[in-house]
Design an enzyme around this catalytic site. Sequence first.
Site, short mmCIF file in Angstrom:
data_model
loop_
_atom_site.label_atom_id
_atom_site.label_comp_id
_atom_site.label_asym_id
_atom_site.label_seq_id
_atom_site.Cartn_x
_atom_site.Cartn_y
_atom_site.Cartn_z
N ASP A 153 -46.33 91.47 27.34
CA ASP A 153 -45.89 91.88 28.74
C ASP A 153 -45.27 90.33 29.35
OD1 ASP A 153 -46.47 92.23 31.65
OD2 ASP A 153 -48.36 93.53 31.11
N ASP B 59 -42.86 92.74 33.83
CA ASP B 59 -43.37 92.96 35.10
C ASP B 59 -42.69 93.25 36.24
OD1 ASP B 59 -46.52 92.89 35.94
OD2 ASP B 59 -45.59 91.08 37.16
N GLU C 47 -41.39 97.62 34.52
CA GLU C 47 -42.18 98.19 35.32
C GLU C 47 -41.54 98.45 36.99
OE1 GLU C 47 -46.50 97.39 37.82
OE2 GLU C 47 -44.85 95.75 37.50
N HIS D 156 -53.48 99.90 34.46
CA HIS D 156 -54.22 98.95 34.85
C HIS D 156 -54.32 98.70 36.07
CE1 HIS D 156 -50.62 96.58 34.38
NE2 HIS D 156 -51.16 95.58 35.27
N ASP D 157 -53.20 99.39 36.87
CA ASP D 157 -53.10 99.23 38.46
C ASP D 157 -53.43 100.38 39.17
OD1 ASP D 157 -51.91 96.50 38.39
OD2 ASP D 157 -50.26 97.34 37.92
C1 GLC Z 1 -47.63 94.21 38.24
C2 GLC Z 1 -48.72 94.04 37.39
C3 GLC Z 1 -49.96 93.99 38.23
C4 GLC Z 1 -49.87 92.56 39.04
C5 GLC Z 1 -48.56 92.43 39.72
C6 GLC Z 1 -48.13 90.98 39.97
O1 GLC Z 1 -47.71 95.36 39.08
O2 GLC Z 1 -48.99 95.43 36.52
O3 GLC Z 1 -51.38 94.02 37.42
O4 GLC Z 1 -51.07 92.31 39.64
O5 GLC Z 1 -47.53 92.98 38.91
O6 GLC Z 1 -47.98 90.21 38.63
#
Ligand code: GLC
Length: 534
Positions: A99, A201, A264, A325-326
């Site tokens: 990541d 990310d 992402e 995970h979100d």
């Molecule tokens: C992304 C991650 C998330 C995090 C956010 C800020 O969306 O997947 O878990 O809180 O970025 O880094």
Amino acid sequence: MAERTWWKRGIVYQIYPRSFQDTNGDGVGDLEGIRRRLDHLAWLGVDALWISPIYPSPMADGGYDVADYRDIDPLFGSLADFDRLVGEAHERGLKLILDFVPNHSSSQHAWFRESRSSRTNPKRDWYIWRDPAPGGGPPNNWISNFGGSAWTFDEATGQYYYHAFLKEQPDLNWRNPELREAMFDTLRFWLERGVDGFRVDVIWHLMKDPEMRDNPPNPGYTPGQPAINRLLQIHSADHPDIYGVIAGMRKVLDGYPDRVLIGEIYLPIERLVTYYGPDLTGAHLPFNFQLIHTTWRARDIEALVREYEGKLPEGGWPNWVLSNHDQPRIAARVGQAQARVAAMLLLTLRGTPTLYYGDELGMPAVHIPRDRVQDPWEKNEPGIGIGRDPSRTPMPWDRSPNAGFSSVEPWLPLNQDWHSRNVAAMRDEPASILTLTRNLIALRRERKSLMVGRYAPVLVTDEVFVYLREAGDERVMAALNLTGDPQTVHLPDHLQGGHVLVSTLAQVPANPVGGALTLRGHEGLLIELTRQAA
Ligand code: GLC
């Protein structure tokens, strides 16, 4: 040969490292734990693991607040542990994806400490600093994704800094060439260590409107939604200058053989597909989260597959995600029976699937008592159902204390049904979702049609979605009943005659497939059609 690239053929498995396997008795998973569980991944049949952040971090946002991009947090182990993990993953033919969190660092990162130390510090411009608005207050109306203003005032230097997430996560300034180079060097650091790619990310956040204009109000906002929804994020993210930045990352990766760049991106399909970049110089796989947000109905799912397939750029490779995970887990959204249909969908659509750890067990949403909440977003905006902890709970491995995850009480509670819902119990159970998932993965690996073949819709009703995957004379048909009631559909002549490879229900129906295909409630069938004469 291009279609044989591992990240097109393969299946990605996401590990939330805090919750996979603890080996040092602190209740939190670690790299050594992942290493010891590599056999599970090899047995399951996935091709790559993506590990959520493992870098040194004050853990204000579970490690998405990075204090040093080139080391490992002691919570997870050391660089030596990491090298060992990469080596042993590769020995098993598994790729390893890290990541990469380039939009923001931790406020404890040495760069930010320098940046905030004075207005003239050489790293001042590595972050986003602005004077207060003319009348005082924050420079514009942007809202943090975790609630509240996205600006924090720094007394010492009299300016605000911008943070799209927590105030402990200041945004880096990707318009600064030195910062860019430093980040590209970070990518090289890990690539040299053998990493096979990155999941980047919030990649669509990296470039913002250079004038930092106010975001307009969102007419669709209703109270009870998270604060970030009050505004349309049109100036704070998804700026066209992003393509240059991503092309820069790609260039770094392209200096090494066979690496993958995953982004992402939470945007509607027509914006999402632009992240393949001009002439495919962007992300190899802009994460496609459409299945997370759709209503779980045959016509909606068929329509979104059609739209996505139709809007992909020439040569752009599709991908699919059910959970991460979100987000709420798939079994929590659609129930146990449909989670099996969802697994069949994920593993038979055209494109790279990403499987979230624990979904192979049908992990439910785990109730988190108030005093055990860890997620900073839930703490900021409690009670509106945005908490992410229910999807981040420890992997249950067996019936030993703490489900074999740890020798002590884990950092988040286990799923209540861990005595029966665990890897050891479900592995040899022919009717389990774990067995189903493994069988589907094996079928996908064995058949070119499923791995890289063409997608063709066959029919859709209010209840049933049927599609075909084809490569050469190999044809596999997926027929999914999205409801709990039996359904019968009539197949066109040329799709009759075949045998069932797998059913999402325990028993495979014995009857040969004819013109009328009957599916039991919550049944998905994978049918190999008789090969056509050449
Ligand atoms: C992304 C991650 C998330 C995090 C956010 C800020 O969306 O997947 O878990 O809180 O970025 O880094």
